[in-house]
Design a protein around this motif. Sequence first.
Motif, mmCIF file in Angstrom:
data_model
loop_
_atom_site.group_PDB
_atom_site.id
_atom_site.type_symbol
_atom_site.label_atom_id
_atom_site.label_comp_id
_atom_site.label_asym_id
_atom_site.label_seq_id
_atom_site.Cartn_x
_atom_site.Cartn_y
_atom_site.Cartn_z
ATOM 1 N N ASN A 197 0.845 -1.197 0.000
ATOM 2 C CA ASN A 197 0.000 0.000 0.000
ATOM 3 C C ASN A 197 0.880 1.248 0.000
ATOM 4 O O ASN A 197 2.020 1.191 0.469
ATOM 5 N N PRO A 198 0.353 2.398 -0.502
ATOM 6 C CA PRO A 198 -0.980 2.594 -1.077
ATOM 7 C C PRO A 198 -0.966 2.387 -2.586
ATOM 8 O O PRO A 198 0.045 2.597 -3.246
ATOM 9 N N PHE A 199 -2.105 1.980 -3.106
ATOM 10 C CA PHE A 199 -2.277 1.908 -4.555
ATOM 11 C C PHE A 199 -3.759 2.034 -4.866
ATOM 12 O O PHE A 199 -4.612 1.895 -3.985
ATOM 13 N N ARG A 200 -4.044 2.322 -6.124
ATOM 14 C CA ARG A 200 -5.437 2.486 -6.560
ATOM 15 C C ARG A 200 -6.226 1.199 -6.349
ATOM 16 O O ARG A 200 -5.785 0.114 -6.729
ATOM 17 N N CYS A 201 -7.397 1.336 -5.734
ATOM 18 C CA CYS A 201 -8.367 0.254 -5.570
ATOM 19 C C CYS A 201 -7.788 -0.934 -4.797
ATOM 20 O O CYS A 201 -7.415 -1.946 -5.392
ATOM 21 N N PRO A 202 -7.722 -0.832 -3.466
ATOM 22 C CA PRO A 202 -7.120 -1.912 -2.664
ATOM 23 C C PRO A 202 -7.690 -3.308 -2.902
ATOM 24 O O PRO A 202 -6.914 -4.279 -2.906
ATOM 25 N N PRO A 203 -9.018 -3.488 -3.132
ATOM 26 C CA PRO A 203 -9.489 -4.854 -3.405
ATOM 27 C C PRO A 203 -9.304 -5.287 -4.855
ATOM 28 O O PRO A 203 -9.582 -6.437 -5.196
ATOM 29 N N GLY A 204 -8.866 -4.363 -5.720
ATOM 30 C CA GLY A 204 -8.825 -4.641 -7.153
ATOM 31 C C GLY A 204 -8.029 -5.868 -7.559
ATOM 32 O O GLY A 204 -8.488 -6.659 -8.398
ATOM 33 N N PRO A 336 -7.553 7.018 6.252
ATOM 34 C CA PRO A 336 -7.839 5.639 5.864
ATOM 35 C C PRO A 336 -8.840 5.477 4.714
ATOM 36 O O PRO A 336 -9.254 4.363 4.409
ATOM 37 N N MET A 337 -9.252 6.576 4.100
ATOM 38 C CA MET A 337 -10.122 6.426 2.931
ATOM 39 C C MET A 337 -9.341 5.754 1.806
ATOM 40 O O MET A 337 -8.195 6.121 1.537
ATOM 41 N N PRO A 338 -9.938 4.785 1.125
ATOM 42 C CA PRO A 338 -9.240 4.110 0.035
ATOM 43 C C PRO A 338 -9.211 4.961 -1.231
ATOM 44 O O PRO A 338 -9.986 5.917 -1.373
ATOM 45 N N LYS A 339 -8.305 4.619 -2.122
ATOM 46 C CA LYS A 339 -8.270 5.257 -3.435
ATOM 47 C C LYS A 339 -9.264 4.524 -4.333
ATOM 48 O O LYS A 339 -8.960 3.491 -4.918
ATOM 49 N N PHE A 390 -16.525 8.245 6.516
ATOM 50 C CA PHE A 390 -15.341 8.962 6.977
ATOM 51 C C PHE A 390 -15.668 10.438 7.196
ATOM 52 O O PHE A 390 -16.579 10.991 6.571
ATOM 53 N N ARG A 391 -14.894 11.052 8.065
ATOM 54 C CA ARG A 391 -15.024 12.482 8.331
ATOM 55 C C ARG A 391 -13.635 13.100 8.432
ATOM 56 O O ARG A 391 -12.664 12.410 8.761
ATOM 57 N N PRO A 392 -13.552 14.411 8.186
ATOM 58 C CA PRO A 392 -12.278 15.092 8.383
ATOM 59 C C PRO A 392 -12.064 15.428 9.856
ATOM 60 O O PRO A 392 -13.023 15.507 10.629
ATOM 61 N N SER A 393 -10.808 15.604 10.226
ATOM 62 C CA SER A 393 -10.468 16.043 11.573
ATOM 63 C C SER A 393 -9.199 16.871 11.484
ATOM 64 O O SER A 393 -8.569 16.973 10.425
ATOM 65 N N ASP A 394 -8.815 17.463 12.607
ATOM 66 C CA ASP A 394 -7.591 18.258 12.614
ATOM 67 C C ASP A 394 -6.351 17.402 12.374
ATOM 68 O O ASP A 394 -5.281 17.915 12.038
ATOM 69 N N LYS A 395 -6.484 16.087 12.525
ATOM 70 C CA LYS A 395 -5.362 15.173 12.316
ATOM 71 C C LYS A 395 -5.435 14.461 10.967
ATOM 72 O O LYS A 395 -4.635 13.578 10.687
ATOM 73 N N VAL A 398 -10.672 10.445 9.333
ATOM 74 C CA VAL A 398 -10.912 9.372 10.291
ATOM 75 C C VAL A 398 -12.166 8.614 9.874
ATOM 76 O O VAL A 398 -13.108 9.178 9.311
ATOM 77 N N GLU A 399 -12.161 7.317 10.149
ATOM 78 C CA GLU A 399 -13.351 6.509 9.884
ATOM 79 C C GLU A 399 -14.298 6.614 11.067
ATOM 80 O O GLU A 399 -13.882 6.511 12.224
ATOM 81 N N THR A 400 -15.574 6.808 10.777
ATOM 82 C CA THR A 400 -16.579 6.909 11.824
ATOM 83 C C THR A 400 -16.774 5.542 12.477
ATOM 84 O O THR A 400 -17.068 4.563 11.779
ATOM 85 N N PRO A 401 -16.611 5.442 13.804
ATOM 86 C CA PRO A 401 -16.743 4.133 14.466
ATOM 87 C C PRO A 401 -18.097 3.490 14.208
ATOM 88 O O PRO A 401 -19.138 4.158 14.215
ATOM 89 N N ASN A 402 -18.076 2.193 13.968
ATOM 90 C CA ASN A 402 -19.300 1.386 13.799
ATOM 91 C C ASN A 402 -20.180 1.863 12.653
ATOM 92 O O ASN A 402 -21.394 1.661 12.664
ATOM 93 N N SER A 403 -19.581 2.491 11.654
ATOM 94 C CA SER A 403 -20.380 3.058 10.565
ATOM 95 C C SER A 403 -20.485 2.155 9.355
ATOM 96 O O SER A 403 -21.307 2.381 8.483
#
Length: 439
Positions: A197-204, A336-339, A390-395, A398-403
Amino acid sequence: PRSVANESAMTKISRRTFGTLAAVSLASLAAPSLLHAKGSARLVIIGGGFGGASSARFARIAFPHIDVTVIEPQRSFVTCPYGNLLLAGSKTLSDITHDYGALKRRGVNFIHDWAEAIEPDKKLVKLRSGKTVSYDKLIVSPGIGIKWGALPGYDQEAAKILPHAWVPERGEQVLLLRKQLEALPDGGVVGFAIPSNPFRCPPGPYERISLVASYLKKHKPRAKILALDAKDAFSKQGLFQDAWNELYPGLIEWVPGSKDGKVVSVDAKNKIFQTEFGTRHKIDVGNVIPPQSAAKIAVEAGLTNETGFVPVNPYTFEAIKAKDIHVIGDANIAGPMPKSGFIANSTSKQAVASAIALLEGREPPKDPVYFNTCYSHVGVDYGISVVGVFRPSDKGFVETPNSGGVSPRGPLADTKAQRRLEARYADSWYASITKDAFG
């Protein structure tokens, strides 16, 4: 296609977004062919893929007073999603090719040329033809670039023998791989070299392994697949391996990095993959998925960092290294958002809305939510999926827990019925996202 535990969260998300989606749909019906206002602000978009096309269409719907121009050398777009179905023989190139006619009718200007350079201080894009295009705000969605030579032995010439089929352009590479599979002797070996990683389409890569296996099972039943992976884990791994055991027993050998699966060099002429501990694997057909970076235009514009990708403001997607340039899709750093095409489409709206707000002296939209759903076909009438919010943060992002989550496994559901449904859902998803991007 989600577990019962996720039903409540996904229902809330659907209700929250319904009003926005409905408003956009009504606007698109009300203004199918808006004309540019004379002297209006200029939004220029580099790239006509999922990110770029989605940006252009959304900008014309939501901000009809803005002049929108897309710089894209091709006159149609071949999607990476569903490209693997060509290898299985269930889709053709025309099925995954989309033109820009609907966007042009909506009032989007197209310049079919290569963007060669960006001059942020002058707010100019230089074209290969020698012309320049000025902008007030620039959306950069150029996709990935292949790092030729980063894997020793793999360059443009090697790709003519061991295709990557990872940058679609006009579909030449995936058609080459398909032709090689057709010529494969029964009993031959199809090798895959899968990067870190990282590369386009991780499950591809794993969808591709599955659909090549589907083709081999039907047409070359004595052939084998050797999948050499630099990683020890991958997206939707349990679901993929369940499918391989059920549909293709004995056909696929997956070798993780810890067991000498990392390919460190290739010999295209002799069709050999060499792994980290010196093992040489002779193959008959090879698919090399090479190391990647942001596309050349982003690198040469100085937008990238040491990773080869572009760091961005997670709320606006404005490049950290350049004002008034917003970078979306595979070219940015958004873990952690995928490409993925879905992420490019989802984030394009926030990037456009933020760019226009900043241009007009307003605050960008607050509290954005970014969605990803990734379907994979692993056989005939057999689909699996993963969902993330996912949501943005100051860091960063981030992935929303249990989403989100993956498709149910084992006794949690009637898996055969579930897999059939998910294959249908995948088809509906593809029709929906290409409609949203290309009109």
